[in-house]
Every structure is written in C-alpha cells, then in structure tokens.
Design an enzyme around this catalytic site. Structure first.
Site, PDB file in Angstrom:
ATOM      1  CG  ASP A 157      -2.104  -1.034   0.942  1.00 24.37           C
ATOM      2  OD1 ASP A 157      -2.491  -1.273  -0.106  1.00 24.37           O
ATOM      3  OD2 ASP A 157      -2.486  -1.519   2.111  1.00 24.37           O
ATOM      4  CG  ASP A 171      -6.737  -1.598  -1.555  1.00 21.52           C
ATOM      5  OD1 ASP A 171      -7.051  -2.958  -1.665  1.00 21.52           O
ATOM      6  OD2 ASP A 171      -5.819  -1.033  -0.943  1.00 21.52           O
TER       7      ASP A 171
END
Length: 198
Positions: A157, A171
């Site tokens: 991330d 995402d």
C-alpha cells in the site's frame, strides 16, 4: 422476358428482393450475425481488468523500488502522501492477520466474475466487473508472491490521504467497481443488459 420464359424459369434460382432476407431468416437458411448490442462484453471486461491490473502492478514495482525504506513523498502538501507500507489484511488495512482468509475471498470473487461473464451483455457491468477482477488479481498477486509467500504475502500500500487509511490502486479499482455495481443495481440494469422494475 416473355410469358413462356417466366413459366420455364428455374425454381431454385435465388430471387433478389426486399423480402428475400426475411424469407431466409424465417426458414433458418441465413445465419445473420447477432446485433452488436447483444454481443457478450467479455472483451471489455478483460481489457478493463488487464488495464487495472497492469497499473496496479507497475505502481507497486515502482513503490517497492523507489519508496520503501525512504521518507514519504508529499503530493498535495500534508493532505496526500505516498508512503510505502506492507498490509497483511484487507483493503485499507482492515483485518490484519487474516491474510489467508482474504486470499480465499479474492479467489472466490474471481470465480464468480468468470461465471457471470457467460451472460454478460452490458458494457457498464463489464467495466464494473473488470475493475473488480483487475483489483482482485492485483492484491492476489501480492498475497501469492510477496514475503512470506504461501498465499500469506503482505500487500503493498502507498496512497496515504490525511485522516484516512492507506491503500493502493487495486483497492481503488475494487471500490470503484463495487460502487458502479451498486449504481447499476439501483437503476435496475442486469449483467445481461435487461432491466428489472421494483
């Protein structure tokens, strides 16, 4: 042409005329291509999924190479930063320690999308499912191939808005695809292109 010529004209000679295609269609002798509006939208699904997956993969390769073990990069002052981290949970850092569960969920989502593609005639649905598929494959690739491996890898991330969870492009694709599915369902549009009324 004389009356005699008309009488002895060969009966199996094809006649040209405005009603000839209609007769062929009624007899089943002519195979007419299906209308473009009724063609399955699997190529759209695959194209969107491939684009979402490729963007996610390239962004993560860049993050691992250029951002990991470095100070965060400010994009919009303190409102948005790029900050590399590893996430063993689900989207937006939820469910830490349940990596194998989310891996199985991702596999299930991919299987459902493949099954839906058999009756996929709606372009908006193809885009929505393509986003879901590309995002699911993007994070699944991390879980399979990144340390510690064995379907328990941590997802990369790096997008970090202020006062919000950190996430990645996969995402984002999953959330956008999910939101589009909700909108299509609310408007009564089915994956096969038909509409239903409440």
């Amino acid at each position: 042409m004389t009356e005699a010529d008309r009488t002895i004209a060969t009966p199996d000679t094809p006649e040209e005329g405005p009603d000839a295609p209609a007769r062929d269609a009624a007899s089943g002798a002519s195979a007419v291509d299906p209308s473009p509006a009724r063609r399955r939208r699997v190529p759209v699904l695959i194209g969107v999924a491939a684009l979402a997956y490729l963007l996610d993969l390239l962004s993560k390769l860049w993050v691992v190479h250029s951002l990991e073990h470095h100070d965060p990069v400010n994009v919009l002052g303190h409102f948005l930063r790029l900050d590399a981290t590893r996430n063993a949970g689900a989207a937006f850092g939820m469910g830490q320690g349940m990596t194998i569960v989310f891996t199985l969920i991702a596999v299930g989502v991919i299987a459902v999308i493949v099954r839906l593609s058999r009756r996929l005639y709606s372009t908006p649905w193809a885009i929505a499912l393509g986003l879901l598929l590309g995002g699911a494959f993007g994070n699944l690739t991390d879980r399979v191939f990144r340390a510690p491996g064995g379907f328990q890898g941590a997802v990369v991330d790096f997008i970090s808005p202020e006062h919000f969870a950190i996430f990645n492009l996969a995402d984002s694709a999953i959330c956008c695809g999910g939101a589009l599915i909700v909108l299509l369902s609310f408007r009564g549009v089915n994956p096969d292109g038909s509409r239903h009324e409440d």
